[in-house]
Design a protein around this motif. Structure first.
Motif, short mmCIF file in Angstrom:
data_model
loop_
_atom_site.label_atom_id
_atom_site.label_comp_id
_atom_site.label_asym_id
_atom_site.label_seq_id
_atom_site.Cartn_x
_atom_site.Cartn_y
_atom_site.Cartn_z
N PHE B 39 0.65 -1.18 0.42
CA PHE B 39 0.26 0.46 0.02
C PHE B 39 1.05 1.25 0.04
CE2 PHE B 39 0.42 -1.34 4.43
CZ PHE B 39 1.11 -0.19 5.70
N ASP B 44 -5.66 8.45 2.03
CA ASP B 44 -6.06 7.53 1.37
C ASP B 44 -5.21 6.71 0.13
OD1 ASP B 44 -9.15 8.36 1.27
OD2 ASP B 44 -7.77 10.14 0.10
N THR B 46 -4.13 3.49 -1.10
CA THR B 46 -4.95 1.57 -0.65
C THR B 46 -3.84 1.49 -0.93
OG1 THR B 46 -5.21 1.81 -3.04
CG2 THR B 46 -7.12 2.99 -1.54
N SER B 48 -3.37 -3.66 -0.47
CA SER B 48 -4.19 -5.59 0.54
C SER B 48 -3.17 -5.31 1.47
CB SER B 48 -4.15 -5.75 -0.33
OG SER B 48 -3.22 -5.58 -1.22
N PRO B 68 -8.86 -5.98 2.14
CA PRO B 68 -8.34 -4.25 1.40
C PRO B 68 -7.81 -3.97 2.56
CG PRO B 68 -10.64 -4.97 0.51
CD PRO B 68 -9.72 -5.89 1.33
N ARG B 70 -7.03 0.75 3.41
CA ARG B 70 -7.28 1.86 3.00
C ARG B 70 -6.26 2.72 4.45
NH1 ARG B 70 -10.58 5.09 -0.21
NH2 ARG B 70 -10.40 3.32 -1.68
N TRP B 84 -9.83 -1.78 7.12
CA TRP B 84 -10.09 -2.58 6.31
C TRP B 84 -10.79 -3.24 6.86
CZ3 TRP B 84 -6.99 -7.23 8.34
CH2 TRP B 84 -6.70 -7.98 10.36
N ASP B 91 -15.72 1.44 -1.70
CA ASP B 91 -14.82 2.37 -0.09
C ASP B 91 -14.73 2.62 0.99
OD1 ASP B 91 -13.11 4.14 -2.27
OD2 ASP B 91 -15.13 5.62 -2.19
N SER B 97 -16.26 -1.53 7.37
CA SER B 97 -14.96 -2.05 7.87
C SER B 97 -14.53 -1.16 9.05
CB SER B 97 -13.79 -0.91 6.62
OG SER B 97 -14.05 0.15 7.32
#
Lengths: 112, 156
Positions: B39, B44, B46, B48, B68, B70, B84, B91, B97
């Motif tokens: 990442f 912001d 992004t 994984s 994922p 962020r 996550w 999003d 999340s």
């Protein structure tokens, strides 16, 4: 397998919602209560209480019995323990990660 | 009784900058969290986290699991936050999340590291909604549970 996972999910999301935790607390104190008495003791409407009780019931966290025209609810302690245990296990998994961070950082510090 | 956030902390005998890079750099994260991490370390950013069968997270993974991530906030060397477990094609939000926040505090020559994971109360399963995306957030929780059950058993 899939079934066991579905049950675990239901259990966790059932106890994770604050209003439902409050209802569980009230039920633990009272031992047994109807949706009407729970609504009197909480800021929730009777309709909201019924909705949350249905979620708790589906997750197996409460059981109900009919007495005359009333439905009385009570907590199933074994299932509640299982839910609490699940949260404890997530905490334990962060402890494991923090321990690994500690070992890594201290080793990097020692060799720098 | 049950809280909607988990807080854990540890004191590490290393300076704050070393703890910071260990906690935040993807190459390091792949050594203490997942088996691979990718990442951008910026707000912001992004990416994984990836767990592979036979890897660190659980011995019982049947297939590779990609979760994922962020990044929300990067304030070196004090504070790092990410979300996550949201569905890969959405999003991250407080509903889909979990929020993880690391805080680093110097203590003499050592560093206190705390982690707070929150948002469990927000995750709701829509009745009758068995959509694949909704499922993925739970996958990691259950893998984590399994991981610890196994560790508990191994410790006995």
């Amino acid at each position: 397998m899939t079934r066991a996972r579905g049950e675990e999910e239901a259990l966790w999301s059932a106890v994770a919602e604050p209003s439902r935790r409050q209802l569980l607390d009230l039920l633990l104190v009272r031992g047994e209560a109807t949706a009407t008495t729970l609504a009197e003791d909480s800021p929730l409407t009777r309709q909201a209480v019924s909705k949350h009780l249905a979620v708790l019931d589906r997750a197996g966290l409460v059981e109900s019995r009919r007495e005359g025209r009333e439905v009385r609810y009570s907590v199933r302690p074994d299932r509640l323990d299982a839910a609490v245990q699940s949260m404890a296990e997530v905490a334990a998994s962060w402890d494991g990660r923090l321990q690994r961070i500690k070992h890594l950082a201290e080793a990097r510090h020692g060799t720098s | 009784m049950i809280r909607n956030e988990l807080k854990r902390e540890i004191v590490i005998e290393a300076p704050q900058d070393i703890v910071w890079s260990t906690v935040t750099e993807p190459e390091q994260i792949a050594l203490w969290f997942s088996d691979a991490a990718e990442f951008d370390l910026r707000p912001d950013g992004t990416g994984s986290l990836t767990w592979t069968p036979g890897g660190r997270a659980t011995a019982e993974l049947e297939e590779t699991m990609v979760i994922p991530v962020r990044v929300l906030e990067v304030d070196p060397p004090r504070y790092f936050a990410f979300r996550w477990t949201h569905p890969a094609d959405e999003d991250p939000t407080p509903v889909n999340s979990l929020l993880v926040e690391f805080t680093l505090t110097p203590e003499g020559d050592a560093t206190r590291l705390s982690v707070v994971e929150s948002g469990f109360e927000e995750i709701e399963r829509d009745a009758g909604n068995e959509a694949e995306g909704h499922d993925s957030g739970w996958k990691i929780h259950l893998e984590r549970l399994r991981e610890h059950v196994q560790q508990d058993l191994a410790a006995r």
